[in-house]
Design an enzyme around this catalytic site. Structure first.
Site, PDB file in Angstrom:
ATOM      1  N   GLU A 125      29.112 -43.085   5.992  1.00 55.98           N
ATOM      2  CA  GLU A 125      30.006 -42.080   6.674  1.00 55.98           C
ATOM      3  C   GLU A 125      29.331 -42.036   8.032  1.00 55.98           C
ATOM      4  O   GLU A 125      27.932 -41.451   7.990  1.00 55.98           O
ATOM      5  CB  GLU A 125      30.070 -40.810   5.970  1.00 55.98           C
ATOM      6  CG  GLU A 125      30.823 -40.813   4.493  1.00 55.98           C
ATOM      7  CD  GLU A 125      32.084 -40.778   4.405  1.00 55.98           C
ATOM      8  OE1 GLU A 125      32.721 -40.759   5.747  1.00 55.98           O
ATOM      9  OE2 GLU A 125      32.508 -41.121   3.326  1.00 55.98           O
TER      10      GLU A 125
ATOM     11  N   GLU B 145      43.260 -40.486 -50.633  1.00 53.53           N
ATOM     12  CA  GLU B 145      43.990 -39.239 -51.160  1.00 53.53           C
ATOM     13  C   GLU B 145      43.006 -37.920 -50.504  1.00 53.53           C
ATOM     14  O   GLU B 145      41.885 -37.952 -51.138  1.00 53.53           O
ATOM     15  CB  GLU B 145      44.048 -39.353 -52.571  1.00 53.53           C
ATOM     16  CG  GLU B 145      44.834 -40.621 -53.201  1.00 53.53           C
ATOM     17  CD  GLU B 145      46.115 -40.320 -53.073  1.00 53.53           C
ATOM     18  OE1 GLU B 145      46.830 -39.484 -52.830  1.00 53.53           O
ATOM     19  OE2 GLU B 145      46.814 -41.500 -53.208  1.00 53.53           O
TER      20      GLU B 145
END
Length: 1351
Positions: A313, A736
């Site tokens: 920047e 199960e």
């Protein structure tokens, strides 16, 4: 007054003409200036911005002025069609060679951040002007390949306003309002790159991936700081989260280099007006710690391009007044140069092959302790930036033995040089451990990995004490509620989830699956795949809710729980909460042991609906069953569990026994299944207790340790877990999970707590046993469908498409063997650890072709790079998602409708007019009603015979009442033409194939067909009432009348030969048939014919399920959607039979839809279903075996017979070429030609690779009449000699006799007067005796000839 005005007017006119003439002279002189003198860049003032036109002129003038070191190119265009200019600056910029690492700067990505644009212009001017003057610049340019892109977003710049410091205007984004720095593929976020709305991004991505950039800088504006990867994190925290990359220390150093050379940046206090108190320590920051950016370019460079990039920047004001530009240049000049110079630190070198010193492209360079690799360029060159220190570095290349070097010293300054010389894996290398069964075997490399299962008690305590987020909302989810739940979590956790459907239930509800992985949607090489299925019985609902809870738990704890993160990062998890959503909707809460809702909406039990090994399941296969079967075969699942209810136990295979007796039915992997079952039950204390449902008087069952063999419990025929184990690589158990089938919602938290650890622990089991890859020693590629067998365990598994495999095993010692068709097998002894998985990679050598039993090293032609490139394309398209990607890259936008003959003709003509370079339209003949039978050829050279290219035929419309095929082929042709030159794969396929399309061979019948009628036979036959598919007879004795004109036209085309494959499209079913239609007991080459049909069916989303889905279906389920034609409808005179028998070309018939003439609205769906299959045929036609037959002098032999496996024959064409499709495997090839010795070879055919190419060289025939040539020649010579001698003797004898006869006559005439009287006195008998005595002639004919002379 008027005269004065006239004089003035004349004077003005003269002056104007003079000015005009001078202007013309000036323009002419200007135009006469040489080109090199036209573009002279003006001196830089550092006081103005360049718009797009000015920038273009400047760059072009600089490139002309400095042509020795500058080259200007465009890598693409913006939305508004502006060029994306890149200036390449280096010595010899037009050449590409080794020795110079590639560097790039990119500016103006956000159009209103303009300082970056200008300083990069100044930088390239500085480099160009100072080259040869300043040693520093000269060395940088000479030693570095520099690329500078001043503006990535020229459209945005044009919309921005000078003086706008905070970006109020709309110039930040591109012309489609897309933020380019949020649009790159991201590691944590699913970012879709759309080329239409962000061409700038796709151009830069392509640029990055095509070049091996080493270092890069991305210049922005809005503050003053150097930001480094990563730019985002898994959690996407807005700010404050440091997301470190593997090269974090190196990135910090590089960012500091830039910051310390920028007088403002190094202070760390930019003092920007928008955030006056913002500070950055040393002027640098980690991207994600500053703020989270998903889809950023710097992370893409690092992760996908292997290039280290940081973001600079440069100024607080985004678009400052031009008066500040000089200051900004002064602030950044030294930083820009210093940063560029860092491309020369670390380690560099070459990777070459030991055999021939050839450079190895795309070899991987690994640095120990840093989980980020770089790869070599096409010159075998690599650059690895590193900080000073001591490193261990490894080079790997497919097909070569890796080489590692430890103690590599990296110092300040120039990069250390480290070159690698790699030996091929099939070369002898005594230092590399190998296990082989024969002297030609190749290496097996083994390593162990850390356990991903449980561990010590300390680890367990750590897990129990860990704070995790538990599901909060426990309730029963009906279908709509469940669907919204899944969509919600898929949206909120898109970086680790993917929601997809595998099909629909009988009542059209989606069968949803949630994928959870660190890279959703992608099979990562070496990563196992796992699945959970719930609610197979609609009224057994606990499993459904547990799986929804598990989805929530995994998603919510991914960022905070190391166990969950490791599980998701190392496993591709698929969860289907409900396999039977229809049954669920009619079930009732509170049901303890009932059956309402158990079955699907057709009242079939889905767990009795799968194919069974002992009993034939007569119930029709249900949509839910078919969807799961297709799903299980589409993914390389390793482990699975099916969650049920009504008991509390883990049930493992087998579920039934041959005699249907309740007893232990052991599978080959019984020990493995027991280990898996125990892994679940041990974590569920109530289950492990074994007292299943003891509080319920109805059930008094005991299961030791909470597990049981299925058949020992009770027999189940057609169960899903057995089908998985027998038909796929997946091990599945049935769990199960509760005694109540549909308990109250208030009980659901209890079920979650009981099963949570079990659910997780069971997933961990996928990382047990052995895993690895099966690799081709020749090119290092993975071998798909290779078989991995374990000694004494009769259950082989196969490798995935990429060659990776997984084999679950209990701890112990094993003997593993990897084998593949066409390869020598390799075996290895393996010790499977108690925790974790053992990695065993197998490298297999190809079985070489053999000619007449002798090794034939020269039977394979040397492959040039273009051929190799095409072979790689075929392999890529044959891979797991190759055709899917091709379809995604070539979208179609057609408006489907049915077209009659005139429109079909118009479409075909339009294709030839719009694409004349690749199309040719030919009339094969005319129908009874004089409609043309068209044949459209698509190839790169359609009017020239190219016998070396395979030729494929697509035919439709043999039955006029089934016009779907016609529309599909017209769309197929248009799709190919439109994408030619645009899509590389389509372009290459057309360039390498001759495609012939016959869209309608019964146009008269089509005109009479009834639209939207699924069963009407109107138009099926031609106008003479003849079914054309009963009219193809090759022998005149077989036909009662002349063939129909339509039939004759197609027969002539077929008998041209040269076709490699034919695909005919029909209707009325959803399946594929292969020859023969006529009833025959056995079919030559049946494996190949069936295989070709299977390839088409496997790429069809419905066909391969085996259930046609057609109403009033009388043929039942068809295995894999493939059937021998005679089993569907046996008849004589079919087109496919004629093609095989007289065209020597295999043909399959595809039935595209149940309805013969469906509504036009169905055509897009039918196109989508068949498009992939049609493309697969274009790929398949390049497989099998191909080659050239020639004599010892290299002369091609035309008409030679190629016999395949002792049966099917094909013939060589012009140039001696032949091509035959064969099923994968090892095949015998025999070549026969008059006057030559018969030749034979063995060839290996792969289902994933282009045709094996061979050269067959003939010697002259050595046997005559079955005897050796030398013996026959010697015997013939002896016989001839004997004949000549005999003839000479006879001639001599005859000559002697002739001389004696002449002498007798002479004497007879001489003494005639002396004995006339004596002759008259003698009797005739005496005369005869005298004469006989005189001549001593034994020939009766001679005597008879003499008497007349005497009488």
């Amino acid at each position: 007054m008027s005269g004065q005005r006239g004089n003035n007017l004349r004077s003005s006119l003269k002056f104007s003409l003079w000015v005009l003439s001078q202007l013309v002279v000036f323009i002419s002189s200007a135009n006469s200036v040489p080109v090199d003198e036209q573009r002279v860049p003006e001196p830089e003032t550092y006081s103005r911005y360049y718009n797009y036109v000015q920038l273009t002129d400047l760059l072009q003038s600089l490139a002309q002025k400095h042509a020795n070191i500058a080259n200007l190119t465009s890598i693409g265009r913006s939305v508004e069609n502006r060029e994306l200019w890149v200036m390449r600056i280096t010595r010899d910029p037009a050449a590409d060679g080794p020795g110079k690492p590639k560097f790039k700067y990119v500016g103006n990505m956000h159009g209103d951040e303009t300082v970056s644009r200008q300083v990069l212009i100044y930088l390239l001017e500085h480099l160009l002007e100072k080259y040869g003057e300043e040693p520093r610049v000269t060395e940088l340019v000479d030693s570095t390949d520099i690329y500078i892109m001043p503006s990535m977003n020229p459209d945005g710049f044009e919309k921005s306003t000078e003086g706008d410091c905070i970006g109020k205007d709309e110039g930040r984004n591109n012309a489609k309002n897309i933020d380019l720095n949020r649009s790159f593929p991201d590691q944590f976020e699913g970012v879709h790159v759309n080329a239409e709305v962000m061409p700038e991004v796709t151009a830069v991505m392509r640029w990055i991936l095509e070049n091996k950039f080493v270092l890069s800088g991305n210049l922005h504006g809005g503050t003053v700081v150097a930001s480094y990867p990563f730019d985002d994190s898994v959690a996407h925290d807005t700010e404050g989260f440091y997301s470190a990359s593997p090269d974090d220390a190196l990135f910090r150093y590089l960012a500091l280099v830039y910051a310390k050379n920028n007088p403002v940046m190094k202070t760390g206090e930019p003092k920007c007006a928008e955030n006056i108190n913002e500070t950055f320590e040393d002027g640098i920051t980690n991207g994600a710690k500053w703020y989270d950016v998903a889809g950023g370019m710097q992370d893409f460079n690092y992760l996908k391009g292997g290039c280290l990039e940081i973001t600079m920047e440069l100024s607080c004001c985004k678009y400052p007044p031009s008066s500040q530009l000089k200051t900004e240049w002064n602030n950044n000049r030294e930083a820009l140069l210093a940063y560029m110079e860092k491309i020369h630190i670390g380690v560099r070198g070459f990777v070459r092959a030991a055999r021939n010193d050839a450079p190895l492209a795309d070899a991987v360079i690994m640095v120990a302790g840093i989980n980020h690799n770089v790869s070599t360029s096409r010159f075998g060159e690599y650059y690895r930036l590193l900080l000073p220190g001591t490193y261990g570095i490894t080079a790997l290349a497919p097909g070569y033995i890796p080489m590692s070097v430890s103690g590599v010293e990296v110092t300040d300054g120039k990069a250390a040089v480290l070159n690698f010389i790699l030996k091929a894996e099939n070369e002898e290398n005594p230092t590399t451990p190998s296990i082989s069964e024969s002297p030609t075997e190749t290496s097996v490399n083994r390593t162990s990995t850390d356990s991903s299962t449980g561990g010590s008690e300390a680890a367990d305590k750590e897990k129990n004490s860990r704070v995790t987020v538990q599901p909060q909302d426990f309730r029963h989810h009906h279908y709509n509620d469940m669907e919204l739940f899944l969509k919600k979590f898929s949206s909120e956790y898109s970086s680790i989830t993917r929601l997809y459907s595998i099909g629909k239930s009988m009542q059209k509800r989606f069968l949803w699956v949630m994928e959870i992985s660190d890279n959703p949607g992608v099979h990562e090489f070496g990563e196992p795949e796992f699945k959970y299925i719930g609610n197979m019985h609609g009224n057994e609902v606990v499993g459904r809710e547990l799986l929804l809870n598990l989805i929530e738990y995994l998603c919510c704890n991914y960022d905070t729980d190391p166990e969950i993160a490791k599980l998701i990062n190392s496993t591709r998890i698929h969860i289907m909460p409900s396999m039977n959503p229809d049954g669920y909707e009619v079930s009732q809460e509170g049901d303890i042991s009932g059956v309402q809702g158990r079955n699907n909406s057709n009242n079939y039990d889905l767990n009795r609906n799968f194919p069974d090994r002992f009993n034939f399941v007569t119930d029709p296969r249900q949509l839910e069953t078919l969807a799961v079967m297709n799903w299980a075969k589409s993914y390389p699942f390793v482990l699975s569990a099916n969650l049920h209810g009504g008991s509390l136990v883990v049930n493992y295979p087998f579920d039934d026994s041959p005699d249907n007796v309740r007893r232990y039915s052991k599978s080959s992997d019984d020990d493995v299944f027991r280990m898996l079952a125990l892994a679940y039950s041990r974590e569920n204390t109530q289950m492990y207790d074994g007292q299943s449902c003891k509080e319920m008087d109805l059930y008094q069952e005991y299961f030791k340790d909470g597990i049981t063999n299925g058949a020992k419990w009770y027999n189940v025929h057609g169960g899903m877990q057995d089908w998985n184990y027998i038909n796929t690589n997946c091990f599945e158990v049935t769990i199960e999970v509760g005694c109540y089938k549909y308990p109250p919602a208030a009980d659901l938290p209890k079920y979650w707590e009981q099963n949570r650890r079990s659910l997780l622990q069971f997933i961990h089991q996928v990382h047990r046993g052995v895993k690895g890859a099966v690799i081709d020693s020749k090119d290092g590629s993975g071998i798909p469908n290779a078989t991995i067998t374990v000694d004494k365990i009769n259950h082989p598994i196969t490798s995935n498409v990429a060659g990776d495999y997984w084999r679950l095993l209990v701890p112990g010692k094993y003997h593993l063997t990897a084998s593949a068709q066409g390869y020598s097998s390799v075996s290895s002894f393996v010790i499977v650890p108690k925790e974790g998985v053992e990695v065993v990679n197998f490298t297999l050598s190809r079985i070489h072709s053999h000619t007449n039993g002798q090794g034939a090293d020269d039977t394979t032609p040397v492959v040039d790079p273009r051929v190799k490139e095409f072979q790689n394309l075929i392999k890529q398209l044959s891979g797991e998602s190759g055709l899917d990607k091709l379809i995604k890259d070539t979208p179609t936008q057609s408006s489907f409708r049915y077209r009659r003959y005139s429109e079909v003709s118009e479409v075909l003509r339009a294709l030839t007019l719009n694409f004349p370079e690749i199309t040719s339209l030919q009339s094969l003949g005319q129908s009874v009603e004089f409609r043309t039978i068209w044949a459209l050829e698509i190839s790169n050279n359609p009017k020239v015979q190219e016998p070396s290219e395979p030729k494929i035929r697509f035919v439709a419309g043999i039955h006029g009442n089934a016009p779907v095929g016609t529309e599909l082929l017209l769309e197929f042709a248009a799709s190919l033409c439109i994408n030619y030159g645009k899509n590389a794969a389509i372009t290459r396929l057309i360039n390498e194939t001759r495609i012939v399309i016959l869209p309608s061979i019964n146009p008269d019948g089509r005109e009479r067909a009834k639209e939207k009628n699924c069963t009407s036979t109107a138009g099926k036959k031609n106008v003479r009432g003849k079914d054309l598919d009963n009219d193809f007879f090759g022998n005149a004795s077989q036909r009662a009348a002349e063939p129909q004109p339509e039939t004759r036209a197609v027969m002539d085309l077929i008998q041209e030969r040269g076709f490699t494959l034919s695909v005919a499209l029909d209707g009325g079913f959803v399946l594929v048939t292969y020859p023969y239609d006529k009833p025959v007991q056995s079919v030559e080459n049946a494996d190949t014919l069936r295989y070709l049909a299977t390839v088409y069916a496997n790429h069809h989303p419905k066909m391969n399920s085996g259930d046609t889905g057609c109403p009033n279906n009388q043929i039942g389920n068809i295995a894999n959607g493939v059937l021998r034609a005679a089993e569907l409808h046996s008849h004589m005179g079919s087109m496919k039979d004629f093609s095989v028998d007289f065209g020597h070309c295999p043909e399959i018939t595809v039935y595209t839809s149940c309805c013969l003439f469906p509504q036009a609205e169905m055509l897009p769906t039918l196109w989508a279903e068949n498009r992939k299959s049609l493309l697969s045929m274009l790929v398949e036609v390049h497989k099998g075996v191909r080659g050239v037959v020639k004599d010892k002098n290299g002369k091609p032999i035309v008409g030679a017979i190629i016999v395949l496996n002792g049966g099917v024959r094909v013939f060589t064409s012009e140039g001696g070429y032949f091509h035959a499709l064969l099923a994968p495997g090892l095949h015998n090839i025999e070549a026969v030609a008059d006057g030559y010795q018969q030749q034979s070879q063995k060839v290996s055919v792969s289902p994933f690779e282009a045709a094996s190419s061979i050269i067959i060289e003939f010697d002259m025939e050595n046997d005559i009449f079955g005897l050796p040539r030398e013996f026959v020649v010697a015997s013939a010579a002896a016989a001839m000699t004997a004949l000549v001698v005999t003839a000479c003797i006879i001639w001599c004898v005859c000559s002697a006799k002739s001389n004696r006869q002449k002498d007798g006559f002479h004497r007879l005439r001489q003494h005639r007067d002396d004995y006339d009287d004596e002759i008259r006195l003698m009797s005739m008998g005496s005369k005869k005796s005298l004469l006989s005595h005189e001549f001593q002639d034994e020939s009766e004919s001679d005597e008879d000839t003499l008497y007349p002379n005497k009488l």
